[in-house]
Motif scaffolding. Structure first.
Motif, PDB file in Angstrom:
ATOM      1  N   HIS A 286       1.224  -1.074   0.255  1.00  0.00           N
ATOM      2  CA  HIS A 286      -0.360   0.007   0.337  1.00  0.00           C
ATOM      3  C   HIS A 286       0.646   0.963  -0.181  1.00  0.00           C
ATOM      4  N   PRO A 287       1.141   2.147  -1.222  1.00  0.00           N
ATOM      5  CA  PRO A 287       1.682   3.374  -0.882  1.00  0.00           C
ATOM      6  C   PRO A 287       1.655   4.214  -0.045  1.00  0.00           C
ATOM      7  N   THR A 288       0.602   4.699   0.853  1.00  0.00           N
ATOM      8  CA  THR A 288       0.597   5.498   2.275  1.00  0.00           C
ATOM      9  C   THR A 288       0.203   4.666   3.817  1.00  0.00           C
ATOM     10  N   PHE A 289       0.486   3.599   3.554  1.00  0.00           N
ATOM     11  CA  PHE A 289       0.311   2.882   5.510  1.00  0.00           C
ATOM     12  C   PHE A 289       1.054   2.651   5.896  1.00  0.00           C
ATOM     13  N   LYS A 290       1.545   3.740   7.040  1.00  0.00           N
ATOM     14  CA  LYS A 290       2.669   3.103   7.612  1.00  0.00           C
ATOM     15  C   LYS A 290       2.230   2.888   8.836  1.00  0.00           C
ATOM     16  N   LEU A 291       2.326   1.747   9.775  1.00  0.00           N
ATOM     17  CA  LEU A 291       2.506   0.831  10.832  1.00  0.00           C
ATOM     18  C   LEU A 291       2.973   1.238  11.748  1.00  0.00           C
ATOM     19  N   ARG A 292       2.526   1.963  13.235  1.00  0.00           N
ATOM     20  CA  ARG A 292       2.820   2.531  13.854  1.00  0.00           C
ATOM     21  C   ARG A 292       3.035   1.145  15.216  1.00  0.00           C
ATOM     22  N   ARG A 293       4.248   1.700  16.221  1.00  0.00           N
ATOM     23  CA  ARG A 293       4.374   0.885  17.391  1.00  0.00           C
ATOM     24  C   ARG A 293       4.800  -0.268  16.678  1.00  0.00           C
TER      25      ARG A 293
ATOM     26  N   GLY B 118       7.572 -23.284  14.528  1.00  0.00           N
ATOM     27  CA  GLY B 118       6.160 -23.044  15.660  1.00  0.00           C
ATOM     28  C   GLY B 118       4.743 -22.702  14.580  1.00  0.00           C
ATOM     29  N   VAL B 119       4.147 -21.361  14.955  1.00  0.00           N
ATOM     30  CA  VAL B 119       3.449 -21.010  13.948  1.00  0.00           C
ATOM     31  C   VAL B 119       3.762 -20.557  12.700  1.00  0.00           C
ATOM     32  N   ALA B 120       3.663 -20.454  11.395  1.00  0.00           N
ATOM     33  CA  ALA B 120       4.188 -19.581  10.770  1.00  0.00           C
ATOM     34  C   ALA B 120       2.939 -19.447   9.362  1.00  0.00           C
ATOM     35  N   GLY B 121       3.047 -18.407   8.764  1.00  0.00           N
ATOM     36  CA  GLY B 121       2.298 -18.014   8.056  1.00  0.00           C
ATOM     37  C   GLY B 121       2.084 -16.769   7.200  1.00  0.00           C
ATOM     38  N   ASP B 122       1.619 -16.710   5.741  1.00  0.00           N
ATOM     39  CA  ASP B 122       1.719 -15.627   5.339  1.00  0.00           C
ATOM     40  C   ASP B 122       0.304 -14.897   5.349  1.00  0.00           C
ATOM     41  N   ILE B 123       0.387 -13.206   5.586  1.00  0.00           N
ATOM     42  CA  ILE B 123      -0.919 -12.648   6.030  1.00  0.00           C
ATOM     43  C   ILE B 123      -1.229 -11.299   4.839  1.00  0.00           C
ATOM     44  N   LEU B 124      -2.299 -11.499   4.244  1.00  0.00           N
ATOM     45  CA  LEU B 124      -2.378  -9.944   3.546  1.00  0.00           C
ATOM     46  C   LEU B 124      -3.297  -9.041   4.308  1.00  0.00           C
ATOM     47  N   ILE B 125      -3.199  -8.485   4.167  1.00  0.00           N
ATOM     48  CA  ILE B 125      -4.058  -7.186   4.878  1.00  0.00           C
ATOM     49  C   ILE B 125      -4.721  -5.986   3.587  1.00  0.00           C
ATOM     50  N   SER B 126      -5.435  -5.826   3.629  1.00  0.00           N
ATOM     51  CA  SER B 126      -6.168  -4.937   2.238  1.00  0.00           C
ATOM     52  C   SER B 126      -6.564  -3.486   4.109  1.00  0.00           C
TER      53      SER B 126
ATOM     54  N   ILE C 143       5.859 -14.914  11.035  1.00  0.00           N
ATOM     55  CA  ILE C 143       4.392 -14.531  10.095  1.00  0.00           C
ATOM     56  C   ILE C 143       5.136 -13.027   9.756  1.00  0.00           C
ATOM     57  N   HIS C 144       4.019 -13.237   8.267  1.00  0.00           N
ATOM     58  CA  HIS C 144       4.812 -12.150   7.136  1.00  0.00           C
ATOM     59  C   HIS C 144       2.903 -11.038   6.549  1.00  0.00           C
ATOM     60  N   TYR C 145       3.673 -10.210   7.385  1.00  0.00           N
ATOM     61  CA  TYR C 145       2.463  -8.946   7.182  1.00  0.00           C
ATOM     62  C   TYR C 145       2.520  -8.469   5.873  1.00  0.00           C
ATOM     63  N   LEU C 146       1.455  -8.642   5.288  1.00  0.00           N
ATOM     64  CA  LEU C 146       1.691  -7.347   3.870  1.00  0.00           C
ATOM     65  C   LEU C 146       0.307  -6.823   3.966  1.00  0.00           C
ATOM     66  N   PHE C 147       1.125  -5.531   4.157  1.00  0.00           N
ATOM     67  CA  PHE C 147      -0.761  -4.497   4.246  1.00  0.00           C
ATOM     68  C   PHE C 147      -0.857  -3.902   1.950  1.00  0.00           C
ATOM     69  N   CYS C 148      -1.692  -4.101   2.160  1.00  0.00           N
ATOM     70  CA  CYS C 148      -1.920  -4.141   0.334  1.00  0.00           C
ATOM     71  C   CYS C 148      -3.479  -3.323   0.466  1.00  0.00           C
ATOM     72  N   THR C 149      -3.015  -2.693  -1.006  1.00  0.00           N
ATOM     73  CA  THR C 149      -4.899  -2.073  -1.586  1.00  0.00           C
ATOM     74  C   THR C 149      -5.737  -2.810  -2.326  1.00  0.00           C
ATOM     75  N   ASP C 150      -6.719  -2.622  -1.881  1.00  0.00           N
ATOM     76  CA  ASP C 150      -7.731  -3.057  -1.989  1.00  0.00           C
ATOM     77  C   ASP C 150      -8.071  -4.194  -3.477  1.00  0.00           C
ATOM     78  N   ASP C 151      -7.105  -3.297  -4.380  1.00  0.00           N
ATOM     79  CA  ASP C 151      -6.699  -3.956  -5.935  1.00  0.00           C
ATOM     80  C   ASP C 151      -6.407  -5.237  -6.033  1.00  0.00           C
ATOM     81  N   TYR C 152      -4.838  -5.090  -4.446  1.00  0.00           N
ATOM     82  CA  TYR C 152      -3.950  -6.012  -5.191  1.00  0.00           C
ATOM     83  C   TYR C 152      -4.508  -7.334  -4.444  1.00  0.00           C
ATOM     84  N   MET C 153      -5.636  -7.114  -3.709  1.00  0.00           N
ATOM     85  CA  MET C 153      -6.307  -8.258  -2.749  1.00  0.00           C
ATOM     86  C   MET C 153      -7.145  -8.846  -3.658  1.00  0.00           C
ATOM     87  N   LEU C 154      -7.584  -8.098  -4.808  1.00  0.00           N
ATOM     88  CA  LEU C 154      -8.508  -8.751  -5.591  1.00  0.00           C
ATOM     89  C   LEU C 154      -7.757  -9.839  -6.690  1.00  0.00           C
ATOM     90  N   GLU C 155      -6.653  -9.175  -6.485  1.00  0.00           N
ATOM     91  CA  GLU C 155      -5.556 -10.301  -7.930  1.00  0.00           C
ATOM     92  C   GLU C 155      -5.477 -11.253  -7.049  1.00  0.00           C
TER      93      GLU C 155
END
Length: 143
Positions: free
Chosen positions: A12-19, A77-85, A41-53
């Motif tokens: 996502h071009p404008t998102f910043k995760l704080r703290r 342990g617990v592992a995975g990739d998590i995409l969040i729009s 655990i790998h989070y990817l913060f993305c746009t709606d368009d990327y999530m739809l794709e």
């Protein structure tokens, strides 16, 4: 707790995760209370368009969601990739009348809960998932 056990990536071009370190600590502690350790655990913060794709490519779903969770095998342990729009979580926060950070954290917890084996297909499963999300949110350090 190693920083590399939970990583954050940004499409996502404008998102910043704080703290970020506080978020990592919270997620690790909440998972431990479930009796599990987080290993990758790998989070990817993305746009709606990327999530739809990704919904179309991996699930053959032609609609938007706020999260996609992909388990990854790990002997540690617990592992995975998590995409969040980010777009969906912002819209959901407006719809539900809650702070955007609360909704974002709820969805972040939701993804790990899926990796822990919780599902949300039936009304009963959804109720259990919501109760767990609420419990995890209550464990955060106040901002």
């Amino acid at each position: 707790m190693a920083k590399d056990t939970i990583t954050f990536h940004f499409q996502h071009p404008t998102f910043k995760l704080r703290r970020r370190n506080e978020v990592r600590s919270w997620l690790h502690a909440a998972a431990r209370k479930e009796g599990r350790e987080l290993a990758g655990i790998h989070y990817l913060f993305c746009t709606d368009d990327y999530m739809l794709e990704n919904n179309q490519q991996f699930l053959s779903h032609d609609y938007l969601t706020d999260i996609l969770t992909f388990p990854v095998a790990s002997g540690k342990g617990v592992a995975g990739d998590i995409l969040i729009s980010v777009d969906r979580t912002r819209e959901n926060a407006r719809t539900h009348g809650c702070p955007p950070t609360d909704e974002l954290h709820r969805v972040m917890a939701h993804g790990i809960l899926h990796l822990l084996g919780y599902q949300d297909h039936t009304p009963e499963e959804k109720s259990i998932m919501r109760e767990r999300e609420d419990r995890w949110l209550s464990q955060r350090t106040p901002t």
